[in-house]
Write an enzyme that holds these catalytic residues in place. Structure first.
Site, PDB file in Angstrom:
ATOM      1  N   GLN A  41       0.798  -1.222   0.000  1.00  0.00           N
ATOM      2  CA  GLN A  41       0.000   0.000   0.000  1.00  0.00           C
ATOM      3  C   GLN A  41       0.834   1.278   0.000  1.00  0.00           C
ATOM      4  O   GLN A  41       0.326   2.335  -0.376  1.00  0.00           O
ATOM      5  CB  GLN A  41      -0.942  -0.004   1.200  1.00  0.00           C
ATOM      6  CG  GLN A  41      -2.009  -1.089   1.126  1.00  0.00           C
ATOM      7  CD  GLN A  41      -2.933  -1.070   2.322  1.00  0.00           C
ATOM      8  OE1 GLN A  41      -2.693  -1.766   3.303  1.00  0.00           O
ATOM      9  NE2 GLN A  41      -3.976  -0.280   2.258  1.00  0.00           N
ATOM     10  N   HIS A  61      -2.541  -4.763 -12.521  1.00  0.00           N
ATOM     11  CA  HIS A  61      -2.089  -4.505 -13.885  1.00  0.00           C
ATOM     12  C   HIS A  61      -2.965  -5.157 -14.949  1.00  0.00           C
ATOM     13  O   HIS A  61      -2.928  -4.742 -16.116  1.00  0.00           O
ATOM     14  CB  HIS A  61      -0.647  -4.995 -14.062  1.00  0.00           C
ATOM     15  CG  HIS A  61       0.364  -4.230 -13.279  1.00  0.00           C
ATOM     16  ND1 HIS A  61       1.634  -4.708 -13.022  1.00  0.00           N
ATOM     17  CD2 HIS A  61       0.307  -3.005 -12.681  1.00  0.00           C
ATOM     18  CE1 HIS A  61       2.303  -3.823 -12.305  1.00  0.00           C
ATOM     19  NE2 HIS A  61       1.517  -2.781 -12.084  1.00  0.00           N
ATOM     20  N   ARG A  98       3.917  -0.270  13.116  1.00  0.00           N
ATOM     21  CA  ARG A  98       3.644  -1.575  12.524  1.00  0.00           C
ATOM     22  C   ARG A  98       3.705  -1.455  10.999  1.00  0.00           C
ATOM     23  O   ARG A  98       2.950  -0.687  10.401  1.00  0.00           O
ATOM     24  CB  ARG A  98       2.257  -2.073  12.947  1.00  0.00           C
ATOM     25  CG  ARG A  98       1.915  -3.420  12.327  1.00  0.00           C
ATOM     26  CD  ARG A  98       0.445  -3.748  12.390  1.00  0.00           C
ATOM     27  NE  ARG A  98       0.169  -4.844  11.465  1.00  0.00           N
ATOM     28  CZ  ARG A  98      -1.002  -5.082  10.908  1.00  0.00           C
ATOM     29  NH1 ARG A  98      -2.019  -4.295  11.154  1.00  0.00           N
ATOM     30  NH2 ARG A  98      -1.139  -6.092  10.080  1.00  0.00           N
ATOM     31  N   HIS A 143       1.327  -9.474   4.571  1.00  0.00           N
ATOM     32  CA  HIS A 143       0.139  -8.625   4.510  1.00  0.00           C
ATOM     33  C   HIS A 143      -0.421  -8.684   3.084  1.00  0.00           C
ATOM     34  O   HIS A 143      -0.421  -7.688   2.360  1.00  0.00           O
ATOM     35  CB  HIS A 143       0.492  -7.184   4.906  1.00  0.00           C
ATOM     36  CG  HIS A 143      -0.695  -6.351   5.275  1.00  0.00           C
ATOM     37  ND1 HIS A 143      -0.781  -5.633   6.456  1.00  0.00           N
ATOM     38  CD2 HIS A 143      -1.859  -6.099   4.622  1.00  0.00           C
ATOM     39  CE1 HIS A 143      -1.925  -4.978   6.503  1.00  0.00           C
ATOM     40  NE2 HIS A 143      -2.601  -5.240   5.389  1.00  0.00           N
ATOM     41  N   GLU A 188      -4.878 -10.516   9.003  1.00  0.00           N
ATOM     42  CA  GLU A 188      -6.264 -10.785   8.627  1.00  0.00           C
ATOM     43  C   GLU A 188      -6.453 -12.051   7.792  1.00  0.00           C
ATOM     44  O   GLU A 188      -6.821 -12.014   6.613  1.00  0.00           O
ATOM     45  CB  GLU A 188      -6.852  -9.575   7.895  1.00  0.00           C
ATOM     46  CG  GLU A 188      -6.819  -8.304   8.712  1.00  0.00           C
ATOM     47  CD  GLU A 188      -7.460  -7.108   8.041  1.00  0.00           C
ATOM     48  OE1 GLU A 188      -7.795  -6.150   8.758  1.00  0.00           O
ATOM     49  OE2 GLU A 188      -7.647  -7.138   6.806  1.00  0.00           O
ATOM     50  N   ASN A 330      -7.825  -6.477  14.464  1.00  0.00           N
ATOM     51  CA  ASN A 330      -8.168  -5.359  13.579  1.00  0.00           C
ATOM     52  C   ASN A 330      -9.683  -5.214  13.571  1.00  0.00           C
ATOM     53  O   ASN A 330     -10.403  -6.200  13.332  1.00  0.00           O
ATOM     54  CB  ASN A 330      -7.699  -5.618  12.145  1.00  0.00           C
ATOM     55  CG  ASN A 330      -6.194  -5.672  12.005  1.00  0.00           C
ATOM     56  OD1 ASN A 330      -5.455  -5.466  12.962  1.00  0.00           O
ATOM     57  ND2 ASN A 330      -5.726  -5.953  10.805  1.00  0.00           N
ATOM     58  N   TYR A 332     -13.103  -2.330  12.616  1.00  0.00           N
ATOM     59  CA  TYR A 332     -13.559  -1.048  12.078  1.00  0.00           C
ATOM     60  C   TYR A 332     -15.026  -0.757  12.364  1.00  0.00           C
ATOM     61  O   TYR A 332     -15.379   0.396  12.619  1.00  0.00           O
ATOM     62  CB  TYR A 332     -13.320  -1.005  10.560  1.00  0.00           C
ATOM     63  CG  TYR A 332     -11.865  -0.930  10.183  1.00  0.00           C
ATOM     64  CD1 TYR A 332     -11.222   0.282   9.999  1.00  0.00           C
ATOM     65  CD2 TYR A 332     -11.110  -2.095  10.055  1.00  0.00           C
ATOM     66  CE1 TYR A 332      -9.862   0.354   9.664  1.00  0.00           C
ATOM     67  CE2 TYR A 332      -9.756  -2.039   9.732  1.00  0.00           C
ATOM     68  CZ  TYR A 332      -9.150  -0.818   9.543  1.00  0.00           C
ATOM     69  OH  TYR A 332      -7.812  -0.758   9.227  1.00  0.00           O
ATOM     70  N   GLU A 398      -5.290  -2.471  14.160  1.00  0.00           N
ATOM     71  CA  GLU A 398      -5.878  -1.556  13.175  1.00  0.00           C
ATOM     72  C   GLU A 398      -7.222  -1.066  13.685  1.00  0.00           C
ATOM     73  O   GLU A 398      -8.033  -1.845  14.182  1.00  0.00           O
ATOM     74  CB  GLU A 398      -6.100  -2.231  11.810  1.00  0.00           C
ATOM     75  CG  GLU A 398      -4.861  -2.478  10.998  1.00  0.00           C
ATOM     76  CD  GLU A 398      -5.174  -3.042   9.617  1.00  0.00           C
ATOM     77  OE1 GLU A 398      -6.290  -2.777   9.083  1.00  0.00           O
ATOM     78  OE2 GLU A 398      -4.315  -3.747   9.053  1.00  0.00           O
TER      79      GLU A 398
END
Length: 490
Positions: A41, A61, A98, A143, A188, A330, A332, A398
């Site tokens: 990322q 791509h 991290r 990751h 994850e 993690n 959200y 996260e």
């Protein structure tokens, strides 16, 4: 405007406009704070030196499935701008950072017979610069970005990935373990095997939900356990570090007090968090009985000769149990869950069909993109982990909020205020939380969303070849919490 003046202005704006007025609460000295990123990322430099092609290089791509048609060939260009990243970490005052290692930057061919000295030198420099700044490195070994050449061999559907991954992890321990004392094997697993499975490359698992995802999870669990034992037996005695992984989950709250809806919520928790949490953290080990019974039942109804969920031997169950030094999390957002009014039978295998519940949200909840702002769900989740797994040490790796890249990011400030208050509430309930990590240090390539959504504390100008970073209002908000170790009650 000079950078120092800009920072001062943001400090003024943050303290005078955006903070929530209320009771001041203090975090205990036992908790530390950090921020997180991931290699694909932010790093860019996708083909610099002898770096190999990852599954995300190939996917971005060739498929045209990224929301804005973008890729991470340059991204934040942290491969060249990492010293600015360390400066930002120092500005924030974090305890730790991290980040993840790119498999193909270290092992260009996917295998450990050829190492990239340039790749190792890059991470050596980053780690050394962090330590010089008194910032502790927390390293995620994987990751999501494994080599395309290994995906061509079947990826996580191939049992040999257990050995290929462990070889990669051993290279990381050998190269960096003298300085890195905090390791995460995987980021994850649920997302790796459920949400992205069959999407990140052309593999035999495409369109095989309910089969390929369970096979992926089975192999990934074995890879984690083998790597944990390798570190525990060979490297921990001299390197004196810790190792675990981080599990992602929504919180699932029963839509009503009815036994059926409560059953639906527990089933949802066991299918997502428990899929990987139960074999490692539960007292009995193995997949949860809820998961095993449901997949076995659905497999039988669909005419399969055996459950589509692979089985562990008793030796494998024992080998997996306890293979984490902490519970990485993690999180959200939250969903409400209810049992369907009519159970539908499907002849086609699928994870969601196996799960068999209805998920929805309260339309009154504030939201941005897919993230609904539900702080009390975070508190309830932390307590679910405490009660389900005998109060493990929890490290939140996260937690964050997406927007359009606003510099005056009031929504992110309000999100952090609510969720960090919920964190304190859970700690007062008895949850053993020892660290909290904001996602993310800076705006970056957000996977299938490309650059359409931003999670960063720092703004990145993706039109500038230098990828200039500038603080947002939330930068100063988070910084003030870390400096004072206090937060105002929401």
């Amino acid at each position: 405007m000079a950078f120092a003046n800009f920072v001062a202005l943001l400090c003024f704006l943050t303290t005078s406009i955006f903070t929530v007025k209320g009771e001041v609460r203090r975090f205990p000295d036992t908790i530390s704070f950090g921020v997180a990123t991931a290699s694909y990322q932010i790093e860019g430099a996708w083909n610099v030196s002898d770096k190999g092609e990852s599954i995300w290089d190939r996917f971005t791509h060739t498929t045209g499935l990224i929301e804005d048609g973008s890729n991470a060939d340059v991204a934040c260009d942290s491969y060249h701008q990492h010293k600015r990243d360390v400066e930002m970490l120092k500005e924030l005052g974090v305890d730790y950072y991290r980040f993840s290692i790119s498999w193909t930057r270290i092992l260009p061919d996917g295998f450990s017979n050829r190492l990239s000295q340039d790749g190792i030198a890059y991470y050596d420099t980053l780690i050394n610069d962090l330590l010089a700044a008194n910032i502790t490195p927390y390293v995620t070994i994987y990751h999501w970005d494994h080599p395309q050449c290994l995906q061509d061999l079947g990826g996580w559907a191939n049992p040999m990935m257990v050995d290929y991954y462990t070889d990669f992890a051993e290279v990381a321990f050998e190269a960096f373990g003298d300085r890195v004392k905090h390791w995460l094997t995987f980021n994850e697993p649920f997302v790796i095997c459920n949400q992205w499975n069959g999407m990140t490359a052309k593999t035999p698992s495409v369109g095989m939900s309910g089969i390929a995802d369970y096979l992926c999870g089975h192999n990934l669990l074995k890879a984690h356990a083998k790597t944990y034992h390798l570190y525990d037996d060979v490297y921990r005695p001299t390197q004196k570090g810790r190792i675990g992984w981080t599990l992602s989950t929504h919180h699932y709250e029963a839509a009503s007090r009815s036994p059926a809806d409560r059953e639906a919520a527990e089933r949802a928790m066991q299918f997502e968090l428990g899929w990987f949490g139960h074999p490692v953290f539960s007292s009995e080990g193995d997949y949860s009985q809820i998961l095993k019974d449901r997949v076995n039942q659905k497999s039988s109804e669909q005419g399969y000769p055996r459950s589509r969920l692979p089985e562990f031997t008793s030796e494998e169950v024992a080998y997996l149990k306890g293979t984490c030094d902490f519970f990485g999390l993690n999180h959200y957002t939250t969903y409400l869950v209810r049992m369907p009014t009519m159970a539908l039978k499907s002849s086609k295998a699928g994870f969601e069909d196996d799960l068999g519940v209805e998920k929805f949200v309260d339309p009154s909840w504030p939201s941005s993109a897919w993230v609904k702002v539900v702080p009390w769900g975070f508190r309830n989740l932390l307590n679910w982990i405490r009660n389900s797994y005998n109060s493990p040490e929890i490290i939140v790796f996260e937690n964050g909020f997406p927007d359009q890249g606003d510099k005056d990011d009031v929504g992110r400030i309000n999100y952090y205020n609510g969720y960090m208050n919920a964190l304190l509430d859970a700690m007062e309930d008895g949850c053993n939380v020892t660290a909290y990590t904001a996602w993310s240090l800076m705006d970056n390539f957000e996977w299938s969303m490309g650059y359409t959504k931003k999670f960063g504390l720092y703004h990145v100008d993706f039109n500038d070849p230098m990828r200039t970073r500038m603080p947002k209002a939330s930068t100063m908000y988070y910084k003030s919490i870390l400096e004072t170790r206090t937060i105002e009650r929401d």
